[in-house]
Design a protein around this motif. Structure first.
Motif, PDB file in Angstrom:
ATOM      1  N   ALA A 250       0.767  -1.275   0.014  1.00  0.00           N
ATOM      2  CA  ALA A 250       0.003  -0.132   0.063  1.00  0.00           C
ATOM      3  C   ALA A 250       0.865   1.141   0.036  1.00  0.00           C
ATOM      4  N   THR A 251       1.935   1.247   0.585  1.00  0.00           N
ATOM      5  CA  THR A 251       2.836   2.348   0.805  1.00  0.00           C
ATOM      6  C   THR A 251       3.641   2.594  -0.569  1.00  0.00           C
ATOM      7  N   LEU A 252       3.860   1.135  -1.255  1.00  0.00           N
ATOM      8  CA  LEU A 252       4.712   1.444  -2.442  1.00  0.00           C
ATOM      9  C   LEU A 252       3.694   1.850  -3.450  1.00  0.00           C
ATOM     10  N   PHE A 253       2.332   1.707  -3.281  1.00  0.00           N
ATOM     11  CA  PHE A 253       1.412   2.203  -4.437  1.00  0.00           C
ATOM     12  C   PHE A 253       1.347   3.760  -4.227  1.00  0.00           C
ATOM     13  N   ALA A 254       0.957   4.146  -2.731  1.00  0.00           N
ATOM     14  CA  ALA A 254       1.093   5.537  -2.630  1.00  0.00           C
ATOM     15  C   ALA A 254       2.481   6.351  -3.053  1.00  0.00           C
ATOM     16  N   PHE A 255       3.425   5.782  -2.900  1.00  0.00           N
ATOM     17  CA  PHE A 255       4.681   6.390  -3.300  1.00  0.00           C
ATOM     18  C   PHE A 255       4.577   6.496  -5.093  1.00  0.00           C
ATOM     19  N   GLU A 256       4.156   5.480  -5.438  1.00  0.00           N
ATOM     20  CA  GLU A 256       4.250   5.446  -7.421  1.00  0.00           C
ATOM     21  C   GLU A 256       3.235   6.738  -7.602  1.00  0.00           C
ATOM     22  N   ILE A 257       1.799   6.867  -6.901  1.00  0.00           N
ATOM     23  CA  ILE A 257       1.091   7.951  -7.180  1.00  0.00           C
ATOM     24  C   ILE A 257       1.710   9.259  -6.956  1.00  0.00           C
ATOM     25  N   ALA A 258       2.445   9.387  -6.000  1.00  0.00           N
ATOM     26  CA  ALA A 258       3.248  10.394  -5.383  1.00  0.00           C
ATOM     27  C   ALA A 258       4.076  11.089  -6.424  1.00  0.00           C
ATOM     28  N   VAL A 259       4.860  10.068  -7.019  1.00  0.00           N
ATOM     29  CA  VAL A 259       5.816  10.263  -8.100  1.00  0.00           C
ATOM     30  C   VAL A 259       5.447  10.472  -9.314  1.00  0.00           C
ATOM     31  N   GLU A 260       4.285   9.792  -9.773  1.00  0.00           N
ATOM     32  CA  GLU A 260       3.564  10.241 -11.145  1.00  0.00           C
ATOM     33  C   GLU A 260       3.170  11.519 -10.886  1.00  0.00           C
ATOM     34  N   VAL A 261       2.503  12.078  -9.810  1.00  0.00           N
ATOM     35  CA  VAL A 261       2.050  13.556  -9.585  1.00  0.00           C
ATOM     36  C   VAL A 261       3.252  14.525  -9.742  1.00  0.00           C
ATOM     37  N   MET A 262       4.283  14.102  -8.632  1.00  0.00           N
ATOM     38  CA  MET A 262       5.457  15.107  -9.031  1.00  0.00           C
ATOM     39  C   MET A 262       5.868  15.117 -10.160  1.00  0.00           C
ATOM     40  N   ASP A 263       6.155  14.230 -10.942  1.00  0.00           N
ATOM     41  CA  ASP A 263       6.746  14.227 -12.309  1.00  0.00           C
ATOM     42  C   ASP A 263       5.906  15.070 -13.174  1.00  0.00           C
ATOM     43  N   ALA A 264       4.501  14.872 -13.403  1.00  0.00           N
ATOM     44  CA  ALA A 264       3.792  15.657 -14.307  1.00  0.00           C
ATOM     45  C   ALA A 264       3.881  17.065 -13.926  1.00  0.00           C
ATOM     46  N   VAL A 265       3.834  17.553 -12.499  1.00  0.00           N
ATOM     47  CA  VAL A 265       3.753  18.741 -12.187  1.00  0.00           C
ATOM     48  C   VAL A 265       5.052  19.573 -12.447  1.00  0.00           C
ATOM     49  N   VAL A 266       6.152  18.766 -11.903  1.00  0.00           N
ATOM     50  CA  VAL A 266       7.515  19.514 -12.185  1.00  0.00           C
ATOM     51  C   VAL A 266       7.781  19.696 -13.787  1.00  0.00           C
ATOM     52  N   ALA A 267       7.406  18.806 -14.535  1.00  0.00           N
ATOM     53  CA  ALA A 267       7.516  18.879 -15.936  1.00  0.00           C
ATOM     54  C   ALA A 267       6.720  20.063 -16.545  1.00  0.00           C
ATOM     55  N   ARG A 268       5.558  20.311 -15.931  1.00  0.00           N
ATOM     56  CA  ARG A 268       4.979  21.711 -16.442  1.00  0.00           C
ATOM     57  C   ARG A 268       5.469  22.502 -15.795  1.00  0.00           C
ATOM     58  N   ALA A 269       6.156  22.833 -14.641  1.00  0.00           N
ATOM     59  CA  ALA A 269       6.888  23.910 -14.408  1.00  0.00           C
ATOM     60  C   ALA A 269       7.891  24.343 -15.104  1.00  0.00           C
TER      61      ALA A 269
END
Length: 216
Positions: free
Chosen positions: A169-188
Motif C-alpha cells: 500500500a505504501t509502495l502504491f502511494a509512493f508511485e502515485i506521488a511520483v507520478e503527480v510530482m513528475d507531471a507537475v514538475v514537468a509542467r513547471a
C-alpha cells in the motif's frame, strides 16, 4: 543493502542494456560518453522526437559507423540516455536520503525532490526525456514503469534509514506521488528553463502530503 546495489537491482534497463558493444577500455568509455552527451544536447535543443543517429555523430565529431558500433538505432540511443538520466537522479536521491543532516523522512524526501528538480535544470535533455517513459515502445521494455522503479527505490531506502512502512500500500502511494510530482514538475519547466516557482511549490506540497498520508 548498499544503496547503489539497491538502485542497480531496481533498474530494469541499465545504461549498457541497449548497447551493441559494451565499453571495456577508458577510451571506449569516453567515446560512449561523448555520444550520449551529444545526444543529450540535441534532445535539449530539438526534443527527443527529432533525434537521429546522424545528428549524434555530427555533434560528437564521430563517424556514423562509430554510433552504430554501439547503438543499433536512434531508439537505442534514447534508451541509453534515459537510463543514464535515471541512474544519475537515483544516485542523487540516494545520497539525499543517506545524508545525516536530513534527520527525518520529510527532510530526506524534500532533499530528494530538490535533486529531481535540479536534474531538469542541469541535465541536458532531461526535461524532455527524463527516465524514458515518454518513449512509447511496444511491447514495453519492462512490466514496471520508470516511475514505479523510482518509487520502489524510495520506499526501500526510506525504510532502511528511517524504519518507515514498506508495504504494498505504501509502495502504491509512493508511485502515485511520483507520478503527480513528475507531471507537475514537468509542467513547471515547460516554458521556463528555471522552473515556475508556483508549480514547483505545489509539486513539493502535493508530494509530501501524499506520502504523509502513509508515513505520518
Amino acid at each position: 543493502m548498499p544503496l547503489m546495489e539497491l538502485i542497480e537491482g531496481k533498474l530494469s534497463a541499465p545504461a549498457t542494456a541497449a548497447l551493441r558493444n559494451e565499453p571495456v577500455q577508458a577510451r571506449s568509455t569516453a567515446r560512449l560518453t561523448a555520444l550520449l552527451d551529444a545526444a543529450a544536447a540535441a534532445v535539449q535543443e530539438l526534443g527527443y522526437e527529432r533525434l537521429t543517429t546522424a545528428m549524434v555523430a555530427e555533434r560528437a565529431g564521430a563517424s556514423i559507423g562509430t554510433v552504430y558500433r554501439y547503438f543499433p538505432d536512434r531508439i537505442a540511443v534514447l534508451q541509453a540516455l534515459a537510463s543514464r538520466n535515471l541512474e544519475r537522479v537515483l544516485g542523487g536521491i540516494g545520497e539525499a536520503y543517506a545524508d545525516p543532516s536530513n534527520s527525518t523522512w520529510r527532510e530526506a524526501v524534500t532533499a530528494g525532490f530538490d535533486v529531481y528538480v535540479e536534474a531538469f535544470r542541469s541535465e541536458p535533455g532531461f526535461g524532455s526525456l527524463r527516465g524514458g517513459d515518454v518513449i512509447d515502445l511496444r511491447p514495453a521494455v519492462s512490466p514496471a514503469t520508470v516511475n514505479s522503479q523510482i518509487a520502489a527505490v524510495m520506499v526501500q531506502a526510506l525504510a532502511e534509514r528511517f524504519d518507515t512502512d514498506a508495504s504494498e500500500a505504501t509502495l502504491f502511494a509512493f508511485e502515485i506521488a511520483v507520478e503527480v510530482m513528475d507531471a507537475v514538475v514537468a509542467r513547471a519547466f515547460a516554458r521556463d528553463a528555471h522552473g515556475e516557482s508556483a508549480f514547483l511549490d505545489s509539486a513539493r506540497e502535493l508530494f509530501l502530503s501524499n506520502l504523509a498520508a502513509r508515513l505520518g
